[in-house]
Design an enzyme around this catalytic site. Structure first.
Site, PDB file in Angstrom:
ATOM      1  N   LYS A   1      35.982  32.385  46.363  1.00  0.00           N
ATOM      2  CA  LYS A   1      37.025  33.197  45.713  1.00  0.00           C
ATOM      3  C   LYS A   1      38.358  32.655  46.196  1.00  0.00           C
ATOM      4  CE  LYS A   1      34.516  37.419  44.850  1.00  0.00           C
ATOM      5  NZ  LYS A   1      33.221  36.717  44.954  1.00  0.00           N
TER       6      LYS A   1
ATOM      7  N   ARG B   1      31.397  47.273  44.769  1.00  0.00           N
ATOM      8  CA  ARG B   1      31.328  46.846  43.356  1.00  0.00           C
ATOM      9  C   ARG B   1      29.872  46.810  42.880  1.00  0.00           C
ATOM     10  NH1 ARG B   1      35.418  43.129  44.917  1.00  0.00           N
ATOM     11  NH2 ARG B   1      34.022  41.330  44.846  1.00  0.00           N
ATOM     12  N   ARG B   2      28.978  46.305  43.726  1.00  0.00           N
ATOM     13  CA  ARG B   2      27.552  46.231  43.349  1.00  0.00           C
ATOM     14  C   ARG B   2      26.971  47.624  43.166  1.00  0.00           C
ATOM     15  NH1 ARG B   2      28.612  41.591  42.950  1.00  0.00           N
ATOM     16  NH2 ARG B   2      28.727  42.403  40.873  1.00  0.00           N
TER      17      ARG B   2
ATOM     18  N   ASP C   1      34.616  31.189  41.809  1.00  0.00           N
ATOM     19  CA  ASP C   1      34.447  32.516  41.206  1.00  0.00           C
ATOM     20  C   ASP C   1      35.723  32.900  40.457  1.00  0.00           C
ATOM     21  OD1 ASP C   1      31.923  32.882  42.307  1.00  0.00           O
ATOM     22  OD2 ASP C   1      32.605  34.144  43.949  1.00  0.00           O
ATOM     23  N   MET C   2      35.576  33.799  39.488  1.00  0.00           N
ATOM     24  CA  MET C   2      36.775  34.304  38.809  1.00  0.00           C
ATOM     25  C   MET C   2      37.054  35.728  39.281  1.00  0.00           C
ATOM     26  SD  MET C   2      39.274  33.587  36.939  1.00  0.00           S
ATOM     27  CE  MET C   2      38.941  32.132  35.945  1.00  0.00           C
TER      28      MET C   2
ATOM     29  N   ARG D   1      30.163  29.000  34.554  1.00  0.00           N
ATOM     30  CA  ARG D   1      29.292  30.170  34.723  1.00  0.00           C
ATOM     31  C   ARG D   1      29.848  31.254  33.810  1.00  0.00           C
ATOM     32  NH1 ARG D   1      30.199  32.934  40.120  1.00  0.00           N
ATOM     33  NH2 ARG D   1      28.687  31.511  41.038  1.00  0.00           N
TER      34      ARG D   1
ATOM     35  N   LYS E   1      29.721  38.789  32.545  1.00  0.00           N
ATOM     36  CA  LYS E   1      30.470  39.825  31.812  1.00  0.00           C
ATOM     37  C   LYS E   1      31.854  40.036  32.413  1.00  0.00           C
ATOM     38  CE  LYS E   1      26.663  42.690  30.133  1.00  0.00           C
ATOM     39  NZ  LYS E   1      25.943  43.976  30.303  1.00  0.00           N
ATOM     40  N   GLY E   2      31.950  40.024  33.746  1.00  0.00           N
ATOM     41  CA  GLY E   2      33.215  40.325  34.427  1.00  0.00           C
ATOM     42  C   GLY E   2      33.119  41.681  35.099  1.00  0.00           C
TER      43      GLY E   2
ATOM     44  N   THR F   1      23.634  36.896  34.222  1.00  0.00           N
ATOM     45  CA  THR F   1      23.478  38.287  33.783  1.00  0.00           C
ATOM     46  C   THR F   1      22.098  38.798  34.160  1.00  0.00           C
ATOM     47  OG1 THR F   1      23.581  39.778  31.878  1.00  0.00           O
ATOM     48  CG2 THR F   1      22.698  37.587  31.460  1.00  0.00           C
ATOM     49  N   HIS F   2      22.004  40.148  34.258  1.00  0.00           N
ATOM     50  CA  HIS F   2      20.693  40.800  34.426  1.00  0.00           C
ATOM     51  C   HIS F   2      20.402  41.664  33.207  1.00  0.00           C
ATOM     52  CE1 HIS F   2      23.106  40.620  38.144  1.00  0.00           C
ATOM     53  NE2 HIS F   2      22.054  39.996  38.611  1.00  0.00           N
TER      54      HIS F   2
END
Ligand SMILES: Cc1cc2nc3c(=O)[nH]c(=O)nc-3n(C[C@H](O)[C@H](O)[C@H](O)COP(=O)(O)OP(=O)(O)OC[C@H]3O[C@@H](n4cnc5c(N)ncnc54)[C@H](O)[C@@H]3O)c2cc1C
Length: 298
Positions: A89, A278-279, A123-124, A174, A177-178, A216-217
């Site tokens: 990051k 966040r997770r 990473d974004m 990569r 979704k964000g 994605t999951h």
């Protein structure tokens, strides 16, 4: 509704409880923990990208410390002969402090990765950093590095233009979704709009023959991606699936068993709190997990 209340109140939940619930998402606090986790993943036919937890650093010393940690990760990956790269990051390398300073840190990581024949994924982060992050990537490419890739977020309205601009560099992307909370002026907010844009952008990456990390999951997107791969006869070395450590592990095994390449994002470190919140907010069963940890300590 109950989940939303718990999500809102998470910052008030004692850190010790958050830690219990969040530990599935983190390899541990030490580099040895991360290396052991990557070893296990490699034995189960998944590659990895390792992330030293930390973001939005406020001092040059902290950013230099993060850079040294990244270098140590790259050395350990190579030393242990692991099938893994590094995710970074840029706010942890000082993007919010001084762009040239950040670039020097990023460049030293990319150089070390190149020496070890490893890959760096940038990473974004949130929208104030999107343009600057893409500029840092472009600078690395102008300086001759090709062991580096970026992330595009399907919720951002600008993403199609960003992909078209990256196409001339043959960028490795990569697609996810964000995760940050962006305003409707610049981001899609509805689940279906984001899904539609994700599939539109994935198709575009294939059309432009860019490498795609499909991160994605979401079963709808995973089915859509597998269908698109079949339809377009996409060569196996031009894409891979990517998932987060501790999320949908059964689904991950299923995709690997079908013969697809899979890379797992492996975060580790002592600065685990922001990432974990966040997770947890994304976990549909989060409220139940938090309550269980409250009452049972497990
Ligand atoms: C490898 C990887 C790298 C990423 N890098 C970035 C990045 O650089 N920048 C960025 O903004 N975002 C990044 N993300 C996060 C991404 O943007 C999403 O926020 C995240 O992946 C959840 O979206 P989803 O596509 O899985 O769909 P969702 O609709 O959120 O999830 C689909 C299903 O997955 C399961 N699930 C999802 N999350 C959890 C969880 N935490 N716990 C348990 N189950 C869960 C649930 O069953 C859910 O219904 C990354 C994601 C991955 C997989």
């Amino acid at each position: 509704m109950f989940n939303e209340i718990v999500a809102w109140s998470l910052p008030f939940v004692p850190k010790a409880i958050v830690r219990i619930v969040a530990q599935r998402y983190i390899a541990g606090e030490t580099l040895q923990d991360a290396i052991a986790t990557v070893g296990n993943l490699n034995r189960n036919r998944a590659s990895a990208t390792v992330d030293v937890l930390g973001e939005f650093v406020e001092s040059r010393q902290q950013a230099e410390h993060e850079t040294r940690s990244g270098l140590a990760v790259l050395d350990a990956i190579a030393h242990n002969n692991l099938h893994a790269g590094l995710s970074v990051k840029l706010t942890s390398l000082g993007l919010g402090i001084d762009e040239d300073f950040c670039y020097r840190n990023l460049r030293s990581l990319t150089e070390r990765a190149r020496d070890h024949k490893r890959f760096i994924r940038i990473d974004m982060e949130n929208s104030p950093y999107t343009t600057a992050t893409l500029q840092q990537y472009r600078r690395l490419r102008d300086d001759g590095f090709d062991n580096v890739g970026v992330v595009i977020q399907a919720y951002m309205r600008r993403s199609e233009d960003d992909i078209r601009a990256l196409a001339e560099l043959g960028a490795s992307v990569r697609l996810c979704k964000g995760i940050y909370d962006e305003s409707p002026e610049i981001a899609f907010k509805e689940r279906d709009e984001i899904r539609d844009n994700f599939m539109r952008l994935l198709r575009l990456l294939f059309e432009l023959d860019m490498f795609a990390g499909i991160a994605t999951h979401d079963k709808v997107l995973l089915d859509g991606a597998r269908q698109l791969i079949e339809e377009t006869k996409r060569p196996a070395d031009r894409y891979e699936f990517q998932m987060l450590l501790g999320v949908c592990e059964n689904l991950r095994s299923e995709i690997i068993a079908q013969g697809f390449k899979m890379r797992v994002y492996v975060p580790f470190g002592s600065d685990w709190y922001g990432y974990s919140l966040r997770r947890l907010r994304e976990n549909p069963q989060m409220a139940g997990h938090v309550l269980r940890a409250f009452f049972t300590g497990k």
